[in-house]
Scaffold this active site. Structure first.
Site, PDB file in Angstrom:
ATOM      1  N   SER A 554      57.399 101.088 -30.723  1.00  0.00           N
ATOM      2  CA  SER A 554      58.676 101.226 -31.410  1.00  0.00           C
ATOM      3  C   SER A 554      59.805 100.976 -30.408  1.00  0.00           C
ATOM      4  O   SER A 554      59.877  99.910 -29.818  1.00  0.00           O
ATOM      5  CB  SER A 554      58.766 102.596 -32.071  1.00  0.00           C
ATOM      6  OG  SER A 554      59.808 102.649 -33.006  1.00  0.00           O
ATOM      7  N   ASP A 641      56.205  97.956 -42.453  1.00  0.00           N
ATOM      8  CA  ASP A 641      56.998  98.832 -41.594  1.00  0.00           C
ATOM      9  C   ASP A 641      58.471  98.737 -41.998  1.00  0.00           C
ATOM     10  O   ASP A 641      59.046  97.647 -42.008  1.00  0.00           O
ATOM     11  CB  ASP A 641      56.821  98.418 -40.133  1.00  0.00           C
ATOM     12  CG  ASP A 641      57.374  99.430 -39.154  1.00  0.00           C
ATOM     13  OD1 ASP A 641      58.204 100.258 -39.552  1.00  0.00           O
ATOM     14  OD2 ASP A 641      56.975  99.379 -37.976  1.00  0.00           O
ATOM     15  N   HIS A 673      54.935 101.916 -40.293  1.00  0.00           N
ATOM     16  CA  HIS A 673      55.325 102.110 -38.901  1.00  0.00           C
ATOM     17  C   HIS A 673      54.272 102.867 -38.099  1.00  0.00           C
ATOM     18  O   HIS A 673      54.101 102.624 -36.915  1.00  0.00           O
ATOM     19  CB  HIS A 673      56.653 102.869 -38.846  1.00  0.00           C
ATOM     20  CG  HIS A 673      57.303 102.870 -37.508  1.00  0.00           C
ATOM     21  ND1 HIS A 673      57.757 101.724 -36.885  1.00  0.00           N
ATOM     22  CD2 HIS A 673      57.579 103.881 -36.643  1.00  0.00           C
ATOM     23  CE1 HIS A 673      58.296 102.033 -35.716  1.00  0.00           C
ATOM     24  NE2 HIS A 673      58.194 103.333 -35.545  1.00  0.00           N
TER      25      HIS A 673
END
Length: 702
Positions: A554, A641, A673
């Site tokens: 991320s 995501d 995600h």
């Protein structure tokens, strides 16, 4: 011998981006069209290429998966949590992906010691509340976003996402009949809850940019069209959430950006009224409140940073929260106060000092905290599973790199510690076989950067000779990466790999200033800190550049892309999971999920040319360089995501290929995600990533 297909070559279809007099042609922005047939075909081609390129690792992947599985007690039970007259717990069954949520009645109201559960013994009176395996049947993805039983224990609400986009449908089950009620509330955010009387559900929905912006009140048994808006926040910078206090006295509606917060109170027994603000929002001031009763008076304990960089704790009257503030714990520079959990008779305060999480019990009358001490140099601790208002003990979750996750109940009056369970590790695991310690690297500006290490002792002490090393980093949103135990990591350590975490600025390990020195126009510190940590490990003989792999996910994926551009010579490989590598394009588009909210973290390049220039100077996709020998790259993403869209790593990999980099893209076509769902799927996913890491490091297959 099976031939490996050529790497997919994404077509160049330039799209012009113009801001602040700067014109940029983006050749791969067309990949953002998620439903376009050409985009889907390209992603499928990337997956096929990656599978072909890593086919030789299939036996190793299977071996690692079996190692994880063989060390895990597959048929197991969680430690029961008491709520009302029931013990709540989860069963996991060998061969099943998801947990089975259960409850059993208390033996007596005075019973605070949970039953010792055994997988092969039926608990008297056990009820299955929700078998997630049945709910997930027929779906490639399954996740629960809400799960709560009403105070009177007669109803269950749960919210399900079967796509991975974090949009949940709430359902309600009658626990006395087992029947589903007609209530079905689609497109909700996570975290719905029953009102204390069980008549209503409080839930949150999102706007077009996936921002939770509205809190709703639903009466069970009525049409959703009749649901009432409790609160709506029009400012795009703020997320909204809501929950009831542990005392069931108030509903607290919470608003927050990265730098500012605001809370509103409603009486839990009268949700027909209007919410009243605790403290009006003030730019740059964050606070959170928790209800308690002291000397018969309703009070709020508020943790805030108004003129207190690392936060302080004050107490105010609940009926006059903007009145006089009584300081309970004064601001202490370098000791970051995180929050408070209030109970009827005492509270627990969470904070960080010297890079580690800490807890202390707080006496309401004296205001004196008593720190709960632990005897390991590196560890992680937090409260866990404490829904009751008046318990005699507090439950903690404790662990470290070498100590498996441990559930501990502490009797507050006596400080007696009762270990309820330690995560089983099958196969003869002995923590004494492993070592952990912290070393310090020097950043470019002389700041000392903590680096935590864990290793298997039989391979020698780190630094005696260069070893294969796996370096993890994050460094954003004040989120710390604490030393936690991992069964999957044993597959690395037992092959002689040293695992390390670089606690770079932008994270939350060392106080609020540590965070502020790694955000906005100081963001480069995050990247150079990680490079400094890697250089320290190489220069001091822990590893060498040929045996060093970096990983981040991320916002940590942004870190990975940045360090690949800054110091490609330091790394043999880069594993970037759902990586935020096209940061400038995303942050320039306020219509995308989360963008406006993110301006407090990264700056607003849309309106500020200085921020635009700064971000353009580091965003990984735009800074891939010709003539550079990049490390091997594996980018892992998910089609659904909503936080970091698949298009970012897809564009990044296409650009890396242009300059001759060995870059692979793996896109999960039914996930979000957090990656794939289901424990076995998750283990296989981690085995896939570890096998690639071992291949890069040259760690021999057994």
């Amino acid at each position: 011998m099976t031939s490996v297909p050529e790497a997919p070559s994404a077509a160049r279809r330039p799209v012009l981006r113009s801001h602040h007099g700067d014109d940029v042609e983006d050749a791969y922005e067309w990949l953002r069209a998620k439903d376009d047939a050409d985009v889907r075909a390209h992603l499928e081609a990337e997956n096929a290429f990656t599978e072909a390129r890593t086919a030789h690792l299939a036996p190793l992947r299977e071996q690692i998966f079996e190692e994880i599985r063989s060390r895990t007690l597959e048929t197991d039970m969680s430690v029961p949590v008491r709520r009302g007259q029931w013990w709540y717990y989860t069963r996991s069954i060998e061969g099943q992906q998801y947990g089975i949520h259960c409850r059993a009645p208390l033996v007596s109201p005075e019973d605070w010691d949970p039953p010792v559960l055994s997988p092969d013994i039926t608990v008297p009176g056990e009820q299955v509340l929700l078998d997630a395996n049945r709910e997930a049947d027929g779906h490639d993805f399954f996740a629960l976003g809400s799960f709560e039983v009403s105070t009177d224990a007669t109803r269950l609400l749960y919210a399900v996402d079967t796509v991975g986009d974090e949009r949940y449908t709430i359902r309600v089950r009658d626990l006395e009949t087992g029947e589903l009620l007609p209530d079905a509330i689609p497109d909700t955010f996570a975290g719905a809850s029953f009102s204390p009387d069980g008549r209503h559900i409080v839930y949150t929905t999102v706007d077009e940019a996936w921002r939770p912006d509205t809190v709703w009140l639903h009466e069970v048994g009525t049409a959703t069209s009749d649901d009432r808006t409790l609160f709506h926040e029009p400012d795009d910078r703020y997320w909204v959430g809501a929950g009831f206090t542990r005392s069931d006295r108030y509903l607290i509606i919470e608003l927050g950006s990265s730098i500012t917060s605001e809370e509103w109170l409603m009486d839990a027994d009268d949700l027909s009224g209007q919410p009243r603000v605790v403290w009006p929002r003030q730019e740059g001031v964050e606070y959170s409140s928790s209800h308690a009763v002291v000397d018969g008076e309703d009070v709020l304990y508020i943790v805030h940073n108004d003129q207190a960089l690392d936060f302080e704790l004050v107490r105010v009257r609940a009926d006059d929260p903007q009145g006089p503030r009584e300081i309970v714990l004064a601001h202490e520079p370098g000791q970051r106060l995180l929050g408070i959990s209030t109970f009827r008779d005492w509270a627990v305060v969470a904070y960080r000092r010297d890079g580690l999480s800490r807890l202390a019990t707080l006496d309401y009358l004296s205001g004196a905290p008593t720190e709960i001490a632990f005897d390991e140099d590196l560890y992680d601790v937090g409260t866990a599973g404490n829904p009751e208002w008046a318990p005699p003990m507090i439950r903690l979750a404790f662990g470290s790199f070498v100590t498996p996750s441990t559930v501990v109940d502490i009797v507050v009056a006596t400080d007696e510690r009762r270990i309820r369970k330690q995560q089983p590790v099958l196969g003869g695991y002995d923590p004494a076989d492993y070592g952990q310690r912290r070393v310090w690297a020097l950043a470019e500006d002389g700041t000392r950067i903590p680096v935590s290490l864990v290793w298997r002792r039989s391979f020698g002490e780190p630094g005696e000779k260069p070893r294969p090393l796996h370096l993890y980093g994050y460094g954003s949103y004040e989120h710390p990466i604490d030393p936690a135990f991992s069964i999957a990591r044993l597959s690395e350590l037992d092959r002689g790999v040293v695992f390390a975490v670089a606690h770079v600025r932008g994270g939350g390990e060392m106080g609020r200033s540590w965070y502020e020195d790694g955000k906005l126009l100081s963001k480069r510190n995050t990247f150079t800190d990680f490079v400094a940590a890697a250089r320290h490990l190489v220069q001091n003989g822990y590893t060498d550049a040929e045996h060093l792999v970096a990983e981040g996910g991320s916002a940590g994926g942004l870190l990975m892309g940045a360090v690949a551009n800054i110091a490609p010579e330091l790394f043999a490989g880069i594993l970037a999971v759902v990586p935020f590598v096209d940061a400038l394009t995303t942050i320039l588009d306020p219509s995308l999920p989360l963008t406006v909210i993110e301006w407090d973290e990264w700056g607003n390049p849309l309106d500020d040319p200085g921020v635009y220039a700064y971000m353009k100077g580091y965003t990984p996709y735009e800074n891939v360089r010709d003539g550079v020998d990049y490390p091997r790259v594996l980018a892992v993403t998910s089609l659904n995501d909503t936080r970091v869209m698949y298009v970012e790593p897809a564009k990044w990999v296409a650009r890396l290929r242009e300059v001759g980099a060995d870059a692979l893209l793996k896109c999960e076509m039914s996930a979000g995600h957090g990656g794939v769902s289901g424990r076995y799927n998750s283990w296989r996913e981690r085995a896939y990533e570890l096998a690639w890491i071992f291949d890069v490091l040259g760690v021999a297959q057994d």
